[in-house]
Design an enzyme around this catalytic site. Structure first.
Site, PDB file in Angstrom:
ATOM      1  CE1 TYR A 144     -15.523  42.368  40.605  1.00 37.09           C
ATOM      2  CE2 TYR A 144     -14.594  43.733  38.878  1.00 37.09           C
ATOM      3  CZ  TYR A 144     -14.598  43.303  40.185  1.00 37.09           C
ATOM      4  OH  TYR A 144     -13.693  43.801  41.065  1.00 37.09           O
ATOM      5  CG  HIS A 297     -14.565  43.238  46.506  1.00 35.95           C
ATOM      6  ND1 HIS A 297     -15.246  42.620  45.494  1.00 35.95           N
ATOM      7  CD2 HIS A 297     -13.639  44.001  45.883  1.00 35.95           C
ATOM      8  CE1 HIS A 297     -14.766  42.996  44.320  1.00 35.95           C
ATOM      9  NE2 HIS A 297     -13.778  43.835  44.530  1.00 35.95           N
TER      10      HIS A 297
END
Ligand SMILES: Cc1cc2nc3c(=O)[nH]c(=O)nc-3n(C[C@H](O)[C@H](O)[C@H](O)COP(=O)(O)O)c2cc1C
Length: 409
Positions: A144, A297
Site C-alpha cells: 500500500y 478490492h
C-alpha cells in the site's frame, strides 16, 4: 483390556471427506469452522454491500454460446503472465490473512507453487516475505502507499532481497469504516485478557482451536513485513493501519516514482491494482506500469463501484495492447475465469475463493480450489470448442445490452 483389532481399524464414520466440489461448499465449511469474527473479517465488504454483491452477480448475467460438436480433447490453459509461465490463468491475490490457519500465507504459497501459479503476498500478511518466497519462488509482494518514501524503499529492498518476482501496488483504498451487517471485533493483540473475552466465540470452534493448539501458536496479529530494518518489532495490525491512514494519498507522480524505484532496484514487473476507469488505465500506462488489475478490492472499498467484470472490456480495449490487464473481484468458478479472459483479461486474481479453501482444509484446501478452477476452465473450453485459452473472444459469450460500464475516457 486390549482394544480389539477391528476397533483399531474402524474409521470415524462422522469424519467428513475433506475434498469439496465448489468454492461455495468451501465457504460453508469455513463458516462452520472459523470463529465468527475471523469468518466475518473474510466476508468483509463495505457500506450496504452493493459492490461486493455486483461483483458476483455480474458474472451470472453473462452466458456462453457453445458448440455441439467439433470439440477438442487437448485444451491448454498455460500462459505467460507478469513474465512468469503459469499453468492456469488464476493468480493468488494478496490478502492480509490473519488467524485463518496457522500456516497462513505459507500454506497458500505452497499450494500455488504445487499448482504452478503466482502468489501475491500482502504487506499486511501474517507471514514474512522470506518464508513465503521459500514456499513459492513465484511470489509478488504487494504494498500500500504507507509510510514515507525512505520506509517504502526499505520495504521494497527487503522484498527484492527475499527474491520476489515483482511488485503489486494497491492504491484504491478509501478507508470506508462501516458495513450494514456489522464489523468483526479485531483485538489489538492476543493476550490472556483478550483470550477470555473472545472465549465464547472461539470455544465451539474445536477444529480451528486444534490447528492452532497443535502448532503451539496463537495468532499474534502483527504485520512482519512492515517491521523496521535491523530486527525492530513488527507493528500490530492497528499500528500498521494507523501509519497507512496518516500517510498523504499518492499522486500520479508518486505512482511513477514507485514504479521507477522498483524497476531500478529489481528490474522486475510492477502491477497497479485497483484500476476501474479507462482514463486511469491510460495514466497508469503513462506512469510506466507493466500491468494493471481491474479491481475494486473485492467490494471492500468504495461501495457503489460497479462490478469489475463490467469495467474490464473498455479498459482492456483501451490499453490491453500496451500492458497486461488482469481482473479480480467475484471470481468463484472456472467459467468466471473464461468469461474474464474472453473480455480481455490476461489472467484473473482470486481473493475469498482461496481464503475459503484455506479455512476449510489448509494447503490442500487451496489446492482443491485451484483444481476447481482448472477443471471449470477445461470444461468451458470443451463446450466452446476451443483448444486453448488464447482462442477466447467476446463472440463466445452471451452479453446482455447495457452490460458494460465504460468509465472515463
Ligand atoms: C479479507 C481480505 C483481505 C484483503 N487484503 C488485501 C490486502 O492486504 N492487499 C490487497 O491488495 N488486497 C487485499 N484484499 C483484496 C484482494 O486482493 C482482492 O482484490 C479481492 O479479494 C478480490 O475479490 P474476491 O474476494 O471476490 O475474489 C483483501 C480482500 C479480502 C477479502
Amino acid at each position: 483390556m486390549a482394544r480389539p483389532e477391528w476397533l483399531n481399524k474402524l474409521e470415524n464414520p462422522w469424519r467428513q471427506n475433506p475434498w469439496f466440489e465448489s468454492v461455495a461448499v468451501a465457504q460453508q465449511r469455513a463458516r462452520k469452522r472459523l470463529p465468527k469474527p475471523v469468518y466475518m473479517a473474510l466476508v468483509a465488504g463495505s457500506e450496504r454491500g452493493q459492490t461486493i454483491e455486483d461483483n458476483q452477480r455480474a458474472f451470472t448475467e453473462l452466458g456462453f454460446a457453445p458448440h455441439v460438436a467439433g470439440h477438442h480433447a487437448e485444451r491448454s490453459m498455460s500462459r505467460t503472465v507478469l513474465g512468469q509461465e503459469i499453468s492456469l490463468p488464476v493468480i493468488i491475490s494478496p490478502t492480509g490473512v490473519q488467524a485463518v490457519h496457522p500456516d497462513g500465507e505459507v500454506a497458500v504459497a505452497r499450494a500455488s507453487a504445487a499448482r504452478g501459479t503466482i502468489t501475491g503476498l500482502s504487506n499486511f500478511a501474517s507471514k514474512s516475505v522470506e518464508e513465503v518466497t521459500a514456499a513459492n519462488p513465484n511470489t509478488f509482494f504487494q504494498m500500500y502507499w504507507t509510510g514515507d518514501r525512505d520506509v517504502m524503499v526499505q520495504r521494497m529492498q527487503r522484498a527484492h532481497a527475499a527474491g520476489v518476482k515483482g511488485l503489486m501496488a494497491t492504491l484504491d483504498w478509501s478507508f470506508s469504516m462501516g458495513r450494514d451487517w456489522g464489523s468483526p471485533e479485531i483485538p489489538e493483540k492476543v493476550d490472556l485478557k483478550t483470550a477470555i473475552r473472545f472465549a465464547p466465540q472461539v470455544a465451539t470452534k474445536l477444529r480451528w482451536m486444534w490447528l492452532f493448539g497443535k502448532e503451539m501458536e496463537i495468532p499474534d496479529l502483527t504485520a512482519p513485513n512492515l517491521a523496521p530494518p535491523n530486527g525492530g518489532a513488527a507493528p500490530t495490525f492497528f499500528g500498521a493501519y494507523y501509519e497507512w491512514m496518516t500517510t498523504p494519498p499518492p499522486s500520479w507522480d508518486d505512482v511513477a516514482w514507485m514504479r521507477q524505484t522498483w524497476a531500478d532496484l529489481s528490474g522486475t514487473p510492477f502491477l497497479l491494482k485497483g484500476v476501474c476507469r479507462v482514463d486511469d488505465a491510460k495514466r497508469a500506462v503513462d506512469a510506466g506500469v507493466d500491468a494493471i488489475s481491474v479491481s475494486n478490492h473485492g467490494g471492500n472499498n468504495l461501495d457503489g463501484t460497479p462490478a469489475t467484470i463490467r469495467a474490464l472490456k473498455p479498459v482492456a480495449d483501451a490499453v490491453g495492447d500496451q500492458i497486461e490487464v488482469l481482473l479480480d473481484g467475484g471470481v468463484r468458478r472456472g467459467s468466471d475465469v473464461v468469461k474474464a479472459l474472453a473480455l480481455g483479461a490476461r489472467a484473473v486474481m482470486i481473493g475469498r475463493a482461496y481464503l475459503w479453501g484455506l479455512a476449510a482444509n489448509g494447503q490442500a484446501g487451496v489446492e482443491n480450489v485451484l483444481d476447481i478452477f482448472s477443471s471449470g476452465i477445461a470444461s468451458a473450453l470443451l463446450g466452446l470448442g476451443k483448444t486453448s485459452i488464447d482462442e477466447l473472444s467476446p463472440d463466445d459469450l452471451v452479453i446482455p445490452d447495457g452490460f458494460f460500464r465504460d468509465l472515463g475516457e
